[in-house]
Scaffold this motif. Structure first.
Motif, PDB file in Angstrom:
ATOM      1  N   ALA A 118      66.109  18.768 -69.715  1.00  0.00           N
ATOM      2  CA  ALA A 118      65.421  17.819 -69.139  1.00  0.00           C
ATOM      3  C   ALA A 118      64.123  17.726 -70.266  1.00  0.00           C
ATOM      4  O   ALA A 118      63.699  18.438 -71.103  1.00  0.00           O
ATOM      5  N   SER A 119      64.128  16.537 -70.923  1.00  0.00           N
ATOM      6  CA  SER A 119      62.952  16.164 -71.785  1.00  0.00           C
ATOM      7  C   SER A 119      61.551  16.544 -71.003  1.00  0.00           C
ATOM      8  O   SER A 119      61.209  16.426 -70.035  1.00  0.00           O
ATOM      9  N   PRO A 120      60.868  16.986 -72.269  1.00  0.00           N
ATOM     10  CA  PRO A 120      59.422  18.019 -72.050  1.00  0.00           C
ATOM     11  C   PRO A 120      58.154  16.999 -71.078  1.00  0.00           C
ATOM     12  O   PRO A 120      57.938  17.162 -70.157  1.00  0.00           O
ATOM     13  N   ASP A 121      58.839  15.533 -71.290  1.00  0.00           N
ATOM     14  CA  ASP A 121      57.852  15.064 -71.002  1.00  0.00           C
ATOM     15  C   ASP A 121      57.960  13.867 -69.372  1.00  0.00           C
ATOM     16  O   ASP A 121      57.668  13.179 -68.743  1.00  0.00           O
ATOM     17  N   ASP A 170      61.470  16.628 -64.308  1.00  0.00           N
ATOM     18  CA  ASP A 170      62.703  17.230 -64.426  1.00  0.00           C
ATOM     19  C   ASP A 170      62.572  18.964 -65.506  1.00  0.00           C
ATOM     20  O   ASP A 170      63.793  18.961 -65.000  1.00  0.00           O
ATOM     21  N   TYR A 171      61.637  18.583 -66.042  1.00  0.00           N
ATOM     22  CA  TYR A 171      61.366  19.328 -66.919  1.00  0.00           C
ATOM     23  C   TYR A 171      60.837  20.656 -66.781  1.00  0.00           C
ATOM     24  O   TYR A 171      59.531  20.951 -65.711  1.00  0.00           O
ATOM     25  N   PHE A 172      61.459  21.841 -66.664  1.00  0.00           N
ATOM     26  CA  PHE A 172      60.270  23.250 -66.528  1.00  0.00           C
ATOM     27  C   PHE A 172      60.686  23.994 -67.418  1.00  0.00           C
ATOM     28  O   PHE A 172      61.697  24.402 -68.576  1.00  0.00           O
ATOM     29  N   SER A 173      59.664  25.164 -68.120  1.00  0.00           N
ATOM     30  CA  SER A 173      60.486  26.289 -68.534  1.00  0.00           C
ATOM     31  C   SER A 173      58.670  27.202 -68.327  1.00  0.00           C
ATOM     32  O   SER A 173      57.745  27.014 -68.227  1.00  0.00           O
ATOM     33  N   ILE A 174      59.020  28.721 -69.008  1.00  0.00           N
ATOM     34  CA  ILE A 174      58.837  29.945 -68.014  1.00  0.00           C
ATOM     35  C   ILE A 174      59.501  31.165 -69.466  1.00  0.00           C
ATOM     36  O   ILE A 174      60.924  31.063 -69.628  1.00  0.00           O
TER      37      ILE A 174
END
Length: 162
Positions: free
Chosen positions: A121-124, A127-131
């Motif tokens: 998903a777009s970081p903005d 829905d965006y998730f990053s780990i």
């Protein structure tokens, strides 16, 4: 008194709960041609990229295949890493004596010390998730430990090659 093992289990359970509440099910992927395809457990997993880039190195190849999470009984959790830089997490949990299985898809990237998972998903967007985790291969690359701030979060053993 809470032991280190109990703390690790609590951290793993919390992270997985966040993954599955927010990101369960399939996620749409964009391939090199700019078209969309849905990942599913029976679909062909070729052609997807992350930002159009493929990683071709020996470390990335060590990730490929099926991995089982150690010590999650009575639950069962596996991770499958694909050459197209996607990863599938399958978690079967027992609730009131009945198994419940959820599948989540992630894009992944790695460098020499760090493995990062993110949603497609777009970081903005919400829905965006990053780990990201620090990773370590051991036992001839058949064991993979993911850590955060020196605490083991996920301990995996290789189940089979890709």
């Amino acid at each position: 008194m809470i032991t280190m093992k109990n703390t690790s289990i609590l951290i793993i359970a919390t992270i997985l709960l966040i993954f599955f509440i927010c990101f369960s099910g399939c996620q749409e992927q964009t391939n090199q041609n700019g078209t969309h395809q849905n990942n599913n457990t029976t679909g062909n997993q070729t052609g997807n990229t992350t930002n159009g880039n493929q990683q071709h190195n020996t470390t990335q190849n060590k990730f490929l295949g099926n991995w089982g999470v150690i010590d999650v009984a009575p639950n069962n959790e596996t991770w499958v890493f694909y050459a197209n830089l996607t990863a599938k997490n399958i978690l079967t949990q027992i609730f009131d004596g009945e198994p419940s299985t959820s599948t989540s898809w992630f894009d992944y990237t790695n460098d020499t010390t760090t493995l990062c998972f993110s949603t497609n998903a777009s970081p903005d967007t919400s829905d965006y998730f990053s780990i990201c985790y620090t990773y370590l291969f051991s036992q001839n690359a058949t064991r993979l430990t993911l850590s955060s701030n020196g605490i083991i979060i996920i301990d995996l053993v290789k189940l089979s090659p890709e």
